[in-house]
Design an enzyme around this catalytic site. Structure first.
Site, short mmCIF file in Angstrom:
data_model
loop_
_atom_site.label_atom_id
_atom_site.label_comp_id
_atom_site.label_asym_id
_atom_site.label_seq_id
_atom_site.Cartn_x
_atom_site.Cartn_y
_atom_site.Cartn_z
N GLU A 271 0.81 -1.22 0.00
CA GLU A 271 0.00 0.00 0.00
C GLU A 271 0.84 1.27 0.00
O GLU A 271 0.57 2.20 -0.76
CB GLU A 271 -0.97 0.03 1.20
CG GLU A 271 -2.14 -0.92 1.08
CD GLU A 271 -1.84 -2.33 1.58
OE1 GLU A 271 -0.69 -2.57 2.01
OE2 GLU A 271 -2.74 -3.18 1.55
N HIS B 168 -11.03 -4.26 9.35
CA HIS B 168 -11.54 -4.09 7.99
C HIS B 168 -12.75 -3.19 7.88
O HIS B 168 -13.20 -2.90 6.79
CB HIS B 168 -11.90 -5.46 7.37
CG HIS B 168 -10.72 -6.28 6.98
ND1 HIS B 168 -9.84 -6.79 7.90
CD2 HIS B 168 -10.27 -6.68 5.77
CE1 HIS B 168 -8.90 -7.47 7.28
NE2 HIS B 168 -9.13 -7.42 5.98
#
Lengths: 334, 333
Positions: free
Chosen positions: A68, A139
């Protein structure tokens, strides 16, 4: 930014509206490209990039490794060279891995270069508990505040399908770096979307419902909760207005001030944790600029201050509830 | 091109006397620039941090000389004054940035570590160790897409190899055939931590070798070597459209910043061999041996450069500070 009103609308899920926005912008401007984890061959974990890989190919829809920090950096680098990358975070939770690039590069290079360089990129992805249940603590977080805190970024979040398309298109055309937060709970929800090419401004809040007794202020997924609460309040004779902030940086308070001038009461609603959250900033500005119009303390309804739990009952409890909004609104009227 | 960790010592390039004089002058300019900059730091005119490039001149000057800045780009890190000079930015604007003045490279809003210049294809300046490596990879990818044969050069230090983003970026560059040259300026120190105390492998080429790209270790003290290597490597990258990792062995004369005390973590004895292989000394001796310049002429050149830079310092001092309203310019509020 110029806006247009579409002539025809069609019902579709928010992810389809976002997909239309990406596709239209990619057709319009060859500099627009998409990169991120599973955006291509896999077709996008939340369907937003569905079909783009087969239509535009691997050069414009780039599957990245699970890196990322560095693929956000790649986006920054391509943006510096005049491309308009739309970088997807599979879940915004994963952007924590990329915070150095977001805070120190994407947000700051324009300023640090004295305006010499521009970073016209979009970082987008779903946040909050949804679309599917059971996302759990790593999440399904609502990290809005982390982005909204940082000067140099524009931070927007649509509350409905129509805005989702028009705002994403505007974000892609914007020369500033934009963090585009997609409300996870709304990803699969249907709504009317304009069929043609239209833009929704990135810096304007909107009154979604007029009311005379109390103003409910939300953003992203919490706007739907506010509208539901307003309908319930109506049954007990309370007229609630709903303001959709739409943009958290910059924060357009004018519609909220205008509404509070009529209602003299406000409740701020968000999925985010309450302490220090965007709602705290909204309340602070109401105190500063709308104090003399208020007849009761501004109340808040937020996500509960715990990591997002797994068990269905606990997960539900952790979210802001419509009953809590109704109850808070009634309390401001006592 | 070598893919092993064996040091490859290339032959010195046969450059014209004029070119060699120019290169010496450029390296001298960087050295003297940093001397005067340090003085102004100690005088309080420069605030914050000051990372001196002194000692590493042959790396930046050699590699940048070989670049084609009509199509190539640089992404640098915080020890960037020398590279700014090498791409041709005026010392007045660099000093003005260090002084926080309006005429600064970044209008006085970036400071020492944040010099940017679109026109010179210099995309920073980065205050975060390793922070520019992925940005550079994106720049390289953009250059590949643009199809004009441009490449990206990314400079960073040995400490940057310890960041995750270094490894993430090299992986992507190799996966996507990015035309980029990663130049690790191995000055033996990650801040105050010597190579053998911060890196599991001290041959840094070995740490990059796992990504399937060509790697090469070179002598970063001799500009004849760095320039020849750069010309050969850049030609290969343009042709093959593949990334390359270079480890240039050199030495940082000052502390990490000039405010730190290097003798807390290293001895004068270990500095000695490097100072005896000073890049200005090596080129100067070559010029004398090849009868291109005399020692006196070299010293005269140094004095001339120093006097020019003094004038640049004075000119930079004349620039006003940014206006108050500029605080809120170039940023989304």
């Amino acid at each position: 930014m110029a806006t247009t009103t579409p002539t025809k609308t069609k019902k579709m899920a928010m992810h389809e509206a976002l997909n239309q926005a990406l596709r239209e912008e990619m057709l319009r401007d060859p500099q627009v490209l998409v990169l991120g984890e599973e955006v291509g061959l896999y077709n996008g974990v939340h369907y937003v990039t569905r079909g783009l890989y087969s239509e535009f190919g691997p050069e414009r829809v780039m599957d990245t490794p699970i890196s990322e920090e560095s693929f956000v950096g790649v986006g920054v680098g391509m943006a510096l060279m005049g491309y308009r990358p739309v970088v997807e975070m599979m879940r915004m939770d994963f952007s924590l891995r990329a915070m150095d690039q977001i805070y120190n590069h994407m947000a700051k290079i324009h300023y640090m270069s004295g305006g010499d360089l521009k970073v016209p990129m979009v970082l987008r992805g779903p946040e909050g508990p949804g679309p599917n249940p059971g996302l759990t603590a790593q999440h399904g977080q609502q990290l809005t505040l982390l982005f909204a805190h940082c000067p140099g970024l524009r931070v927007v979040t649509p509350s409905n399908q129509y805005d989702a398309k028009g705002m994403l298109k505007a974000a892609i055309r914007c020369d500033d770096p934009v963090v585009f937060l997609e409300p996870g709970p709304l990803n699969n929800k249907q709504g009317d979307v304009g069929e043609d090419d239209y833009l929704v401004p990135l810096d304007q809040a909107e009154i979604r419902r007029e009311g005379t007794d109390v103003t409910l202020i939300g953003y992203g997924a919490s706007v739907a909760l506010c509208l539901q609460a307003a309908r319930e309040l109506e049954r007990s004779g309370v007229s609630a207005a709903v303001v959709d902030m739409r943009s958290l940086r910059p924060l357009d308070m004018a519609p909220a001030y205008a509404s509070v001038e009529r209602t003299n009461r406000a409740v701020v609603v968000e999925y985010a944790w309450q302490s220090y959250g965007p709602g705290a900033e909204i309340v602070a500005r109401l105190m500063r600029d709308a104090f003399w119009n208020l007849e009761a303390p501004v109340l808040r309804v937020s996500g509960k201050e715990t990591p997002l739990p797994y068990a269905a009952n606990l997960e539900e409890l952790s979210k802001p509830q419509v009953e809590e909004i109704v109850s808070a609104a009634q309390q401001t009227l006592k | 091109m070598s893919t092993s960790s064996e040091p490859v010592i290339s032959d010195r390039v046969a450059e014209s006397p004029e070119k060699l004089r120019t290169l010496l002058r450029r390296m001298m300019t960087i050295r003297e620039f940093e001397h005067l900059g340090e003085r102004e730091f100690r005088n309080g005119l420069i605030r914050g941090y000051y990372h001196s490039y002194a000692g590493q001149e042959a790396v930046g000057v050699g590699f940048i000389e070989a670049m084609d800045l009509t199509r190539d780009y640089i992404v640098d890190h915080y020890r960037d004054h020398g590279h700014c000079l090498a791409v041709g930015l005026d010392a007045v604007n660099i000093y003005a940035e260090l002084f926080g003045r309006r005429a600064g490279v970044s209008k006085g809003k970036g400071g020492s570590m944040h010099m940017y210049n679109q026109e010179k294809h210099f995309l920073g300046g980065d205050g975060i160790v390793g922070g520019g490596i992925s940005v550079a990879t994106g720049v390289g990818l953009a250059l590949k897409r643009m199809g004009k044969g441009g490449l990206c050069v990314c400079f960073f230090g040995d400490g940057a190899l310890d960041t995750g983003t270094f490894h993430e970026s090299l992986n992507m560059a190799s996966l996507w055939d990015v035309p980029i040259v990663y130049i690790c300026i191995n000055n033996q120190f990650s801040m105050g931590t010597r190579l053998d105390r911060h890196s599991s492998l001290t041959q840094l080429v070995d740490r990059a070798a796992g990504y399937g790209m060509a790697t090469e270790q070179i002598d970063g003290q001799d500009i004849g070597v760095t320039l020849a290597a750069a010309e050969r490597i850049f030609a290969g990258v343009r042709e093959r459209q593949r990334p390359v990792f270079i480890e240039a062995l050199t030495y940082r004369y000052q502390g990490h910043g000039i405010h730190d005390k290097p003798h807390n973590y290293r001895t004068p004895e270990e500095e000695d061999p490097w100072i005896h292989r000073d890049p200005l000394l090596i080129l100067g001796q070559r010029l004398i041996e090849e009868k291109i310049m005399t020692g006196e002429q070299i010293e005269a050149m140094r004095q001339e450069v120093a006097a020019e830079l003094e004038a640049k310092v004075e000119a930079a001092k004349q620039s006003p500070a940014p206006e108050d309203r500029e605080l809120y310019e170039d940023v989304t509020l």
